[in-house]
Design a protein around this motif. Structure first.
Motif, PDB file in Angstrom:
ATOM      1  N   ASP A   1       0.794  -1.226   0.000  1.00 22.29           N
ATOM      2  CA  ASP A   1       0.000   0.000   0.000  1.00 22.29           C
ATOM      3  C   ASP A   1       0.828   1.280   0.000  1.00 22.29           C
ATOM      4  O   ASP A   1       0.295   2.351  -0.278  1.00 22.29           O
ATOM      5  N   ARG A   2       2.098   1.172   0.339  1.00 22.85           N
ATOM      6  CA  ARG A   2       2.966   2.359   0.401  1.00 22.85           C
ATOM      7  C   ARG A   2       4.267   2.059  -0.337  1.00 22.85           C
ATOM      8  O   ARG A   2       5.213   1.545   0.245  1.00 22.85           O
ATOM      9  N   PRO A   3       4.321   2.392  -1.617  1.00 20.40           N
ATOM     10  CA  PRO A   3       5.543   2.131  -2.391  1.00 20.40           C
ATOM     11  C   PRO A   3       6.766   2.760  -1.721  1.00 20.40           C
ATOM     12  O   PRO A   3       6.704   3.873  -1.203  1.00 20.40           O
ATOM     13  N   GLY A   4       7.848   2.003  -1.723  1.00 14.56           N
ATOM     14  CA  GLY A   4       9.080   2.492  -1.132  1.00 14.56           C
ATOM     15  C   GLY A   4       9.220   2.193   0.348  1.00 14.56           C
ATOM     16  O   GLY A   4      10.249   2.504   0.948  1.00 14.56           O
ATOM     17  N   ARG A   5       8.199   1.601   0.952  1.00 10.08           N
ATOM     18  CA  ARG A   5       8.245   1.277   2.385  1.00 10.08           C
ATOM     19  C   ARG A   5       8.525  -0.218   2.530  1.00 10.08           C
ATOM     20  O   ARG A   5       7.879  -1.049   1.898  1.00 10.08           O
ATOM     21  N   TYR A   6       9.473  -0.558   3.404  1.00 15.70           N
ATOM     22  CA  TYR A   6       9.898  -1.938   3.619  1.00 15.70           C
ATOM     23  C   TYR A   6       9.920  -2.247   5.111  1.00 15.70           C
ATOM     24  O   TYR A   6      10.136  -1.349   5.939  1.00 15.70           O
ATOM     25  N   VAL A   7       9.705  -3.502   5.423  1.00 13.08           N
ATOM     26  CA  VAL A   7       9.771  -3.972   6.803  1.00 13.08           C
ATOM     27  C   VAL A   7      10.553  -5.278   6.809  1.00 13.08           C
ATOM     28  O   VAL A   7      10.230  -6.201   6.060  1.00 13.08           O
ATOM     29  N   ASP A   8      11.593  -5.323   7.628  1.00 11.51           N
ATOM     30  CA  ASP A   8      12.360  -6.552   7.823  1.00 11.51           C
ATOM     31  C   ASP A   8      12.005  -7.098   9.199  1.00 11.51           C
ATOM     32  O   ASP A   8      11.991  -6.352  10.184  1.00 11.51           O
ATOM     33  N   ILE A   9      11.748  -8.399   9.263  1.00 11.82           N
ATOM     34  CA  ILE A   9      11.385  -9.076  10.502  1.00 11.82           C
ATOM     35  C   ILE A   9      12.484 -10.101  10.764  1.00 11.82           C
ATOM     36  O   ILE A   9      12.673 -11.031   9.983  1.00 11.82           O
ATOM     37  N   ILE A  10      13.219  -9.895  11.859  1.00 12.01           N
ATOM     38  CA  ILE A  10      14.405 -10.699  12.131  1.00 12.01           C
ATOM     39  C   ILE A  10      14.217 -11.406  13.470  1.00 12.01           C
ATOM     40  O   ILE A  10      13.905 -10.769  14.479  1.00 12.01           O
ATOM     41  N   GLU A  11      14.443 -12.712  13.455  1.00 14.36           N
ATOM     42  CA  GLU A  11      14.271 -13.513  14.675  1.00 14.36           C
ATOM     43  C   GLU A  11      15.628 -13.842  15.294  1.00 14.36           C
ATOM     44  O   GLU A  11      16.592 -14.143  14.588  1.00 14.36           O
ATOM     45  N   PHE A  12      15.648 -13.783  16.625  1.00 22.39           N
ATOM     46  CA  PHE A  12      16.834 -14.108  17.419  1.00 22.39           C
ATOM     47  C   PHE A  12      16.410 -15.042  18.552  1.00 22.39           C
ATOM     48  O   PHE A  12      15.250 -15.039  18.959  1.00 22.39           O
ATOM     49  N   PRO A  13      17.350 -15.780  19.117  1.00 25.85           N
ATOM     50  CA  PRO A  13      16.990 -16.643  20.235  1.00 25.85           C
ATOM     51  C   PRO A  13      16.664 -15.863  21.509  1.00 25.85           C
ATOM     52  O   PRO A  13      15.946 -16.355  22.378  1.00 25.85           O
ATOM     53  N   SER A  14      17.172 -14.625  21.624  1.00 22.23           N
ATOM     54  CA  SER A  14      16.924 -13.809  22.819  1.00 22.23           C
ATOM     55  C   SER A  14      17.245 -12.345  22.518  1.00 22.23           C
ATOM     56  O   SER A  14      17.905 -12.033  21.516  1.00 22.23           O
TER      57      SER A  14
END
Length: 103
Positions: free
Chosen positions: A45-58
């Motif tokens: 819905d918003r060109p140029g907008r990005y989201v990174d979702i990063i998982e860690f153990p803690s």
């Protein structure tokens, strides 16, 4: 140990260069990084907008990852490619449930 998620939200007109930076980071942190899973997403819905979702153990593992010289180097380069500051959310996982249909 409780899982931890870090969300990075940013806007850029240089998505290919950001993608190349992420590849550079993956190669540079081989054997050092504490991230266990990464999803790179683009907002429909918003060109140029990005989201990174990063998982860690803690949370502690995420902070160790953030303090790696390689992470700091890539983060500085990424700031130059973004239209504004990268927004970070630091999230403790309180529930993790697979919602696949049983068949």
């Amino acid at each position: 140990m409780t899982a931890f998620i870090q969300v990075m939200e940013y806007e850029t007109t240089h998505p290919d260069e950001v993608e190349a930076l992420m590849d550079e980071w993956v190669a540079a942190t081989e054997g050092k990084r504490t991230a266990t899973h990464d999803m790179h997403t683009r907002d429909r819905d918003r060109p140029g907008r990005y989201v990174d979702i990063i998982e860690f153990p803690s949370y502690e593992a995420a902070m160790r990852n953030s303090s790696l010289p390689e992470t700091q180097h890539i983060a500085a380069k990424m700031r130059d490619l973004c239209e504004s500051d990268v927004r970070f959310l630091n999230l403790d996982v309180v529930r993790d449930e697979t919602l696949a249909e049983k068949g």
